[in-house]
Design an enzyme around this catalytic site. Structure first.
Site: not given
Ligand code: FES
Length: 136
Positions: A101
């Site tokens: 993410h």
């Molecule tokens: Fe979501 Fe690493 S940014 S698990």
């Protein structure tokens, strides 16, 4: 099954020989079934980490609070957002980048951008010689 093997769990500590790890290199070892990143930081990595104004950080930690020896950064390699394994020498700060993410960590493993709430965790560890570290 995602459960670590029993023999892995039984190993409370893991000893690592760092002598082969050159400046600028990083290794990943397994400790209690989790990846642990050990990075032999360059002078630039260290300077970048120390130059950060801690007041601007989401999880306010000095670099000095995160390392025993500035040239060796030891961290659990699990993103503090939802547990992916971030990629090393990636991202805007040349630290770690989590592709799940988009969390971006600096050369001290501190969260700088993206959804992760805290810095990458530093496990207990001890140096028994200049190049031997025991994690756990
Ligand atoms: Fe979501 Fe690493 S940014 S698990």
């Amino acid at each position: 099954s995602m459960n670590p093997a029993a023999d892995t769990l039984a190993m409370a500590t893991t000893e690592v020989d760092l002598a082969p790890v050159e400046v600028g290199q990083a290794i990943t070892i397994t400790w209690r079934g989790k990846p642990v990143f050990i990075r032999h930081r360059t002078p630039q990595d260290i300077a970048d980490a120390e130059a950060v104004d801690v007041a601007t950080l989401r999880d306010k930690q000095t670099d000095a609070a995160r390392v025993q020896k500035p040239e060796w950064l030891v961290m659990v390699g699990v993103c503090t957002h939802l547990g992916c394994v971030p990629l090393g020498h990636q991202g805007q700060y040349n630290g770690w980048f989590c592709p799940c993410h988009g969390s971006v960590y600096d050369t001290s493993g501190r969260i700088r951008k993206g959804p992760a709430p805290t810095n990458l965790h530093v496990p207990d560890y001890t140096f028994s010689s200049d190049t031997t570290v025991t994690v756990g």
